[in-house]
Write a protein that holds these residues in place. Sequence first.
Motif, PDB file in Angstrom:
ATOM      1  N   THR A 380       6.484 -17.013 -57.059  1.00  0.00           N
ATOM      2  CA  THR A 380       5.478 -18.070 -57.220  1.00  0.00           C
ATOM      3  C   THR A 380       4.145 -17.456 -56.767  1.00  0.00           C
ATOM      4  O   THR A 380       4.128 -16.464 -56.011  1.00  0.00           O
ATOM      5  CB  THR A 380       5.799 -19.283 -56.334  1.00  0.00           C
ATOM      6  N   LYS A 381       3.036 -18.068 -57.207  1.00  0.00           N
ATOM      7  CA  LYS A 381       1.714 -17.482 -56.884  1.00  0.00           C
ATOM      8  C   LYS A 381       1.519 -17.375 -55.370  1.00  0.00           C
ATOM      9  O   LYS A 381       1.041 -16.364 -54.873  1.00  0.00           O
ATOM     10  CB  LYS A 381       0.609 -18.318 -57.522  1.00  0.00           C
ATOM     11  N   ASP A 382       1.945 -18.411 -54.617  1.00  0.00           N
ATOM     12  CA  ASP A 382       1.758 -18.409 -53.165  1.00  0.00           C
ATOM     13  C   ASP A 382       2.529 -17.273 -52.501  1.00  0.00           C
ATOM     14  O   ASP A 382       1.999 -16.539 -51.674  1.00  0.00           O
ATOM     15  CB  ASP A 382       2.271 -19.731 -52.568  1.00  0.00           C
ATOM     16  N   THR A 384       3.617 -14.534 -53.799  1.00  0.00           N
ATOM     17  CA  THR A 384       3.097 -13.221 -54.193  1.00  0.00           C
ATOM     18  C   THR A 384       1.880 -12.847 -53.356  1.00  0.00           C
ATOM     19  O   THR A 384       1.738 -11.696 -52.927  1.00  0.00           O
ATOM     20  CB  THR A 384       2.729 -13.230 -55.700  1.00  0.00           C
ATOM     21  N   ARG A 385       1.013 -13.833 -53.111  1.00  0.00           N
ATOM     22  CA  ARG A 385      -0.222 -13.564 -52.338  1.00  0.00           C
ATOM     23  C   ARG A 385       0.083 -13.048 -50.937  1.00  0.00           C
ATOM     24  O   ARG A 385      -0.688 -12.308 -50.362  1.00  0.00           O
ATOM     25  CB  ARG A 385      -1.042 -14.860 -52.224  1.00  0.00           C
ATOM     26  N   GLN A 386       1.237 -13.416 -50.380  1.00  0.00           N
ATOM     27  CA  GLN A 386       1.529 -13.058 -48.986  1.00  0.00           C
ATOM     28  C   GLN A 386       2.092 -11.642 -48.805  1.00  0.00           C
ATOM     29  O   GLN A 386       2.350 -11.219 -47.696  1.00  0.00           O
ATOM     30  CB  GLN A 386       2.500 -14.082 -48.409  1.00  0.00           C
ATOM     31  N   ARG A 387       2.334 -10.923 -49.907  1.00  0.00           N
ATOM     32  CA  ARG A 387       2.918  -9.571 -49.772  1.00  0.00           C
ATOM     33  C   ARG A 387       1.837  -8.516 -49.980  1.00  0.00           C
ATOM     34  O   ARG A 387       0.907  -8.739 -50.764  1.00  0.00           O
ATOM     35  CB  ARG A 387       3.995  -9.350 -50.847  1.00  0.00           C
ATOM     36  N   SER A 389       0.029  -5.588 -51.781  1.00  0.00           N
ATOM     37  CA  SER A 389       0.085  -5.458 -53.245  1.00  0.00           C
ATOM     38  C   SER A 389       1.018  -4.326 -53.691  1.00  0.00           C
ATOM     39  O   SER A 389       1.650  -4.414 -54.726  1.00  0.00           O
ATOM     40  CB  SER A 389      -1.313  -5.303 -53.828  1.00  0.00           C
TER      41      SER A 389
END
Length: 454
Positions: A380-382, A384-387, A389
């Motif tokens: 999910t977008k959320d 993904t943002r927390q990992r 890159s």
Amino acid sequence: MEADTPTRPPVISFYRMLQNLPDFVRNPIPSLNRYLWASGDTFLLFLTPGTKAMVTTRPELIQYVLQKNHRNYKKSYLQTEHLAHFIGRGLLTSNGAYWLQQRRLIQPGFHRKKLAGLMGIMNREIDKYLEQWHERARKGESVEIAHEMMLLTFNVVSRSLFSTGVAVSTLNRLSQNFNAIQSFIVKPIRQPYLIPWYKLTGEWKKHERIAADLKEIVLSIIRQRKQSEERHDDLLDMLLEARYEDTGEGMTDQQLLEECLILLVAGHETTANAMAWAWYLLGRHPEAVDKLRTEIGSVLGKKAPGFDTLPQLEYVNSVLQEVMRLYPPAWILDRIPIEDDEFEGLSLPKGRIIGLYIYGIHHDPQYWPEPEKFDPDRFTKDATRQRPSFAYLPFGGGPRLCIGANFAMMEMQMMLVRILQHFEMTLEQDVPVGLAPYISLQPDREIYIKLRSI
Ligand code: HEM
């Protein structure tokens, strides 16, 4: 001062490597995982008694090598030399100034908007396949999914390149020749000491002849196209029309040949393997199939996906991302420092091969809790943002990021959607499938799927 001393990563001794050699040659992934577990995210191992290579799963180091200081790194001979010997120097197998010149020339042809023009070709090829499958479903036949995906992705990429005017029999010959060369090339990469043996037994020559046949076929397609006045709006038209900024000239026939061959090689086996793993995982996770059907039903009904509807299929996208996390087709990449380098105290000497172990990063519990679990909601977008890159890189990263990444995602989304709209797919046997890491990561055995038309 301690902090100024370059950090020394743990070394897997030559003796230990030798003990593991037969297993390592057959399938290096379990050994690499064991070494990671024992040594942390970065270690050295011996390629030969005198040559050490570094292996890492550290996202920051990978980002440094692929992106932040990419000018100091080139691909190793392992990745490029044998493939270049048989197929030639295209984007995938070139380095330095020549690579940059070719990448700048070809990149615009893979822009998302340009790819929209290829959707019609892709849809046609997929639909032709679906007809054959309906026939087989009527007869109660099963399909071996890795083989089928290999045929389908070859058709999609070769028709995207050459669209019409090339006989099916010619494409079949190309496909067989490519498969023969790709299966052979992995041998000298894994066991370079056997090259004299392959030369002695005639294996090497045999594959050189197969490559020569391939080149002749593709060159004649290019020459015919150059003589024709017709526009095809395919990738070959794009390659023929591309002009170097400085000279205003186009590519020579030899360059066109090499780039076409590389696109065919790079663009078919990787996608086919990702799709084979996708069907295997979906066969074991009916709850994910239900969610896919709900999404596809509400966005498309029975209609084929289009350029504007694909981005709405978020769960389809998450499933494919999770498939490539668990089974990254490009399971390891490599680079060599051109000059001595250092990253946060870690010495990166000139000439040392650095293995960027993508399979290892994609299974690291630090970034992926319960890493062996199939869970598309990780994308999910959320989440993904927390990992970081570079904790997820199925298409590589930095300036050499896969040029076909958008093409591949679009193709895989379309295949997944169209097949699910037409069939119920059930695994004939629900048994675990192991890893066969060749040039790309394949299933280690055949996977049969029962089809039911819907
Ligand atoms: C699921 C499918 C695919 C995967 C996982 C994949 C993965 C990759 C990766 C990891 C790289 C970077 C290699 C490196 O940095 O050492 C790469 C490069 C490349 N890929 Fe893909 N690829 C896929 C599909 C495709 C397709 C469909 C095409 C063409 C139609 C393609 C063409 C290329 C080319 C030409 C390069 C070299 C780019 C350069 O160095 O400038 N790939 N791919």
